[in-house]
Design an enzyme around this catalytic site. Structure first.
Site, PDB file in Angstrom:
ATOM      1  N   CYS A 124     -14.520 -27.810 -27.074  1.00 11.24           N
ATOM      2  CA  CYS A 124     -15.343 -27.327 -28.181  1.00 11.24           C
ATOM      3  C   CYS A 124     -14.876 -25.933 -28.561  1.00 11.24           C
ATOM      4  O   CYS A 124     -14.919 -25.004 -27.735  1.00 11.24           O
ATOM      5  CB  CYS A 124     -16.799 -27.297 -27.715  1.00 11.24           C
ATOM      6  N   THR A 144     -16.287 -23.913 -30.634  1.00  9.99           N
ATOM      7  CA  THR A 144     -17.435 -23.012 -30.763  1.00  9.99           C
ATOM      8  C   THR A 144     -17.804 -22.402 -29.414  1.00  9.99           C
ATOM      9  O   THR A 144     -18.011 -21.187 -29.302  1.00  9.99           O
ATOM     10  CB  THR A 144     -18.641 -23.795 -31.347  1.00  9.99           C
ATOM     11  N   TYR A 171     -23.195 -27.555 -32.940  1.00 11.01           N
ATOM     12  CA  TYR A 171     -23.209 -26.264 -32.255  1.00 11.01           C
ATOM     13  C   TYR A 171     -22.866 -25.131 -33.235  1.00 11.01           C
ATOM     14  O   TYR A 171     -23.202 -23.984 -32.992  1.00 11.01           O
ATOM     15  CB  TYR A 171     -22.166 -26.251 -31.124  1.00 11.01           C
ATOM     16  N   GLY A 172     -22.179 -25.482 -34.306  1.00  8.79           N
ATOM     17  CA  GLY A 172     -21.621 -24.472 -35.200  1.00  8.79           C
ATOM     18  C   GLY A 172     -22.632 -23.608 -35.936  1.00  8.79           C
ATOM     19  O   GLY A 172     -22.282 -22.564 -36.483  1.00  8.79           O
ATOM     20  N   ASP A 223     -18.573 -31.426 -25.322  1.00 12.50           N
ATOM     21  CA  ASP A 223     -18.630 -30.950 -26.707  1.00 12.50           C
ATOM     22  C   ASP A 223     -20.041 -31.256 -27.218  1.00 12.50           C
ATOM     23  O   ASP A 223     -20.859 -31.859 -26.518  1.00 12.50           O
ATOM     24  CB  ASP A 223     -17.558 -31.657 -27.562  1.00 12.50           C
ATOM     25  N   SER A 224     -20.290 -30.898 -28.478  1.00 16.00           N
ATOM     26  CA  SER A 224     -21.604 -31.182 -29.073  1.00 16.00           C
ATOM     27  C   SER A 224     -21.766 -32.671 -29.387  1.00 16.00           C
ATOM     28  O   SER A 224     -22.886 -33.152 -29.521  1.00 16.00           O
ATOM     29  CB  SER A 224     -21.747 -30.380 -30.363  1.00 16.00           C
ATOM     30  N   CYS A 277     -11.715 -26.562 -34.496  1.00 19.85           N
ATOM     31  CA  CYS A 277     -12.910 -27.306 -34.069  1.00 19.85           C
ATOM     32  C   CYS A 277     -12.428 -28.704 -33.720  1.00 19.85           C
ATOM     33  O   CYS A 277     -11.635 -29.299 -34.462  1.00 19.85           O
ATOM     34  CB  CYS A 277     -13.925 -27.350 -35.208  1.00 19.85           C
ATOM     35  N   THR A 278     -12.895 -29.216 -32.586  1.00 18.15           N
ATOM     36  CA  THR A 278     -12.344 -30.482 -32.081  1.00 18.15           C
ATOM     37  C   THR A 278     -12.711 -31.701 -32.934  1.00 18.15           C
ATOM     38  O   THR A 278     -12.132 -32.765 -32.761  1.00 18.15           O
ATOM     39  CB  THR A 278     -12.791 -30.721 -30.624  1.00 18.15           C
ATOM     40  N   HIS A 279     -13.664 -31.524 -33.834  1.00 15.51           N
ATOM     41  CA  HIS A 279     -13.970 -32.630 -34.755  1.00 15.51           C
ATOM     42  C   HIS A 279     -12.891 -32.781 -35.845  1.00 15.51           C
ATOM     43  O   HIS A 279     -12.695 -33.862 -36.384  1.00 15.51           O
ATOM     44  CB  HIS A 279     -15.308 -32.383 -35.473  1.00 15.51           C
ATOM     45  N   GLU A 304     -19.361 -36.903 -37.278  1.00 21.05           N
ATOM     46  CA  GLU A 304     -20.369 -37.515 -36.390  1.00 21.05           C
ATOM     47  C   GLU A 304     -20.837 -38.865 -36.937  1.00 21.05           C
ATOM     48  O   GLU A 304     -21.213 -39.749 -36.188  1.00 21.05           O
ATOM     49  CB  GLU A 304     -21.582 -36.584 -36.229  1.00 21.05           C
TER      50      GLU A 304
HETATM   51  N1  DGL Z   1     -16.523 -29.696 -31.946  1.00 25.77           N
HETATM   52  C1  DGL Z   1     -17.103 -28.424 -31.677  1.00 25.77           C
HETATM   53  C2  DGL Z   1     -16.133 -27.316 -31.978  1.00 25.77           C
HETATM   54  O1  DGL Z   1     -14.986 -27.501 -31.644  1.00 25.77           O
HETATM   55  C3  DGL Z   1     -18.525 -28.260 -32.128  1.00 25.77           C
HETATM   56  C4  DGL Z   1     -18.778 -28.422 -33.572  1.00 25.77           C
HETATM   57  C5  DGL Z   1     -20.242 -28.380 -33.912  1.00 25.77           C
HETATM   58  O2  DGL Z   1     -21.016 -29.040 -33.214  1.00 25.77           O
HETATM   59  O3  DGL Z   1     -20.614 -27.671 -34.853  1.00 25.77           O
HETATM   60  O4  DGL Z   1     -16.433 -26.273 -32.466  1.00 25.77           O
END
Ligand code: DGL
Length: 267
Positions: free
Chosen positions: A74, A76, A43-44, A11-12, A185-187, A153
């Site tokens: 991720c 994204t 990454y978004g 992931d990012s 999004c995994t965050h 983050e």
């Molecule tokens: N956690 C990632 C996702 O699921 C990336 C989010 C990001 O870095 O913007 O999209």
């Protein structure tokens, strides 16, 4: 032994740890290498060509490490690059999108699904396309949440700023009568408590992590590549492209002591 080879997960940043959590619960015997591309988070807000450069570089690294499968932890990358990466990758590669959508459609009785995701995921239109493919009469509402990733983050899962940002997005969508919400999004699963509170009504909340891990397990089982459950001593590696210290600190907050050592790598 081929089953001893690790699973590569990327992931990012810390977001993919929500997938690691599901992996530890569902496949505790597996060895894995986690890569958080923290030098390039988020990454978004990246363009599609930038996302391809980053994911191909990570895949090349995992190939050198001889992983037995890859989890794109991720949303994204799963929505923008995975359909192409699937054709290029020498080992099985599993993403978040399809397992999450299938889990959501299974529980949604109204077939009205909302998706919270990054701007790049929303721009790809992948969720709407894939849901409509499976359920032409279904309805989809996608909402971008650009403030969430930087907050997670930094480990800011609560506090005034986070409450405000979550409230802003939920206020914009909560009047819509969807009955199921995908955390695309995994965050975002790390903000579940606040998201539920600000939505202020009951609904099906889908974190695609567990369905994605179940999918990975199925793929590995079919290839006879599962590491047997009765073997102990699974090996876990946490790697980042940015500062290891902050990942260690936030990683421990999100996942506990399992994040015990973080190393910087240059891919
Ligand atoms: N956690 C990632 C996702 O699921 C990336 C989010 C990001 O870095 O913007 O999209």
């Amino acid at each position: 032994m081929r089953a001893e080879r690790p699973i590569g997960i990327f992931d990012s940043g810390v977001g993919g740890l929500s997938v690691v959590k599901a992996l530890l619960e569902q496949m505790p015997a597996e060895n894995f290498v986690y890569f958080g591309d923290t030098a390039n988070v988020p990454y978004g807000n990246k363009s599609v060509p930038e996302l391809f450069n980053l994911s191909r570089r990570t895949l090349a690294y995992f190939t050198r490490r001889e992983v037995k499968a890859i989890i794109v932890a991720c949303g994204t990358q799963s929505s923008n690059t995975l359909p192409v990466l699937e054709k290029e990758c020498p080992v099985p590669i599993v993403g978040m999108l399809k397992p999450g959508i299938e889990a959501a459609l299974e529980v949604s009785s109204k077939k009205y699904v909302a998706v919270l995701a990054t701007q790049a995921t929303v721009n790809s239109g992948a969720y709407t396309r894939e849901i409509k493919n499976r359920c032409p009469d279904g309805k989809v509402l996608e909402a971008a949440c650009p403030a969430f990733v930087p907050l997670v983050e930094k480990g800011r899962l609560e506090g005034a700023e986070t409450v405000l940002e979550v409230k802003k997005v939920m206020d914009g969508i909560k009047k819509e009568p969807f009955d199921t919400l995908i955390l695309g999004c995994t965050h975002y699963p790390f903000l579940t408590k606040l998201i539920k509170k600000e939505l202020g009504r009951g609904l099906n909340l889908v974190d695609p992590a567990s369905a994605t891990v179940a999918d990975t397990m199925r793929v590995l089982r079919n290839l006879n590549l599962l590491r047997p459950d009765n073997i102990s001593g699974a090996h876990h590696e946490f790697l980042v492209s940015g500062a290891p210290e902050s990942f260690l600190e936030v990683g421990r907050l999100l996942l506990g002591d399992v994040v015990d050592k973080v190393q910087k790598v240059v891919l």
